[in-house]
Write an enzyme that holds these catalytic residues in place. Structure first.
Site, short mmCIF file in Angstrom:
data_model
loop_
_atom_site.label_atom_id
_atom_site.label_comp_id
_atom_site.label_asym_id
_atom_site.label_seq_id
_atom_site.Cartn_x
_atom_site.Cartn_y
_atom_site.Cartn_z
N GLY A 224 0.83 -1.20 0.00
CA GLY A 224 0.00 0.00 0.00
C GLY A 224 0.86 1.25 0.00
CG ASN A 225 1.08 3.14 -2.67
OD1 ASN A 225 0.11 3.63 -3.24
ND2 ASN A 225 1.61 1.97 -3.01
CB SER B 298 9.69 1.68 -3.06
OG SER B 298 9.60 0.34 -3.43
N GLY B 299 9.04 -0.03 -0.26
CA GLY B 299 9.65 -0.98 0.66
C GLY B 299 9.56 -0.63 2.13
CB SER C 144 6.28 0.48 -7.45
OG SER C 144 5.26 -0.14 -6.69
CD GLU C 145 0.70 0.81 -7.92
OE1 GLU C 145 0.61 1.53 -8.94
OE2 GLU C 145 0.36 -0.39 -7.88
CG HIS D 268 -2.87 1.50 -3.42
ND1 HIS D 268 -3.91 0.63 -3.67
CD2 HIS D 268 -1.73 0.81 -3.74
CE1 HIS D 268 -3.43 -0.52 -4.11
NE2 HIS D 268 -2.10 -0.43 -4.15
CG HIS E 10 -2.49 -4.40 -1.12
ND1 HIS E 10 -1.30 -5.04 -1.39
CD2 HIS E 10 -2.62 -3.44 -2.07
CE1 HIS E 10 -0.74 -4.49 -2.47
NE2 HIS E 10 -1.53 -3.52 -2.89
CG HIS F 55 -3.85 -4.08 -6.89
ND1 HIS F 55 -3.11 -3.50 -7.90
CD2 HIS F 55 -3.24 -3.72 -5.74
CE1 HIS F 55 -2.10 -2.84 -7.37
NE2 HIS F 55 -2.17 -2.94 -6.05
#
Length: 216
Positions: free
Chosen positions: A28-29, A43-44, A73-74, A92, A94, A154
């Site tokens: 997620g982000n 990221s990560g 990455s999004e 965003h 999951h 997703h």
């Protein structure tokens, strides 16, 4: 608000969503925009432990302005939504029930009137590989006139006029997805008709629903 304040707010929102079970591990982000700057989780990063230094600041065209870590990455998804929706924050996730619904339905129908806060039935954007322009385009289309969308197989995405609202929209979407799952276990869910929904909107406007009011 300074860049550090913006980064800290994104980190705090990430921790809140992780505590609520919508963000697990690095999946997620979260981002927030102020003017021509966007603070976004890197990221990560384990989002439940997200700190200010785990948030990167980029320009609206994706150039890194502050932070030592590569942005999510999004990033294209977030920047595309800022360019098309007028939102000031993007979440965003999951989240488990939202993701489950996105693996089965083409649309989350309106079972409860609170869903109207998201704009009505929640569309499921067609599947595409994460981090691709195709996925970003699908989500932008699903969010037309909506504050949240599901992403096939997703997860979910929610937007808001500020970070607090985007978080609340993401939490509401997960509650609605959970409601749909539980109702489906009991039988065929009963949806609200267009007339039902219009009546709710009229009543909410007439009563200033959802805002504190003084006693007469």
């Amino acid at each position: 608000m300074t860049s550090d304040d913006l980064r800290a707010s994104v980190a705090a929102a990430s921790r809140r969503l992780a505590e609520a079970g919508l963000l697990v591990g690095t999946a997620g982000n979260v981002s927030a925009r102020q003017g021509d700057r966007v603070a976004v989780t890197a990221s990560g990063v384990v989002l439940g432990d997200c700190a200010t230094h785990d948030v990167t600041v980029v320009s609206t065209d994706g150039r890194v302005l502050e932070g030592a870590l590569r942005p999510t990455s999004e990033l294209d998804l977030h920047l595309g939504l800022y360019a098309t929706t007028g939102a000031a924050a993007v979440v965003h996730t999951h989240a488990p029930y939202s993701t489950a619904v996105a693996c089965v339905l083409d649309e989350l129908p309106v079972l409860h009137y609170q869903q109207l806060a998201l704009g009505g039935a929640v569309r499921v954007a067609p599947y595409a590989t994460f981090g691709t322009p195709e996925l970003a385009a699908h989500v932008r289309n699903a969010l037309v006139d909506r504050h949240a969308a599901l992403m096939a197989n997703h997860g979910s995405v929610a937007v808001g006029a500020d970070l607090a609202q985007a978080v609340e929209h993401a939490l509401l979407l997960e509650w609605l997805a959970t409601l749909h799952h539980r109702a489906s276990v009991l039988g065929t869910p009963r949806t609200l008709t267009e007339a039902d929904q219009a009546a709710v909107v009229a009543a909410a406007i007439a009563r200033s629903y959802g805002t504190p009011q003084e006693n007469p």
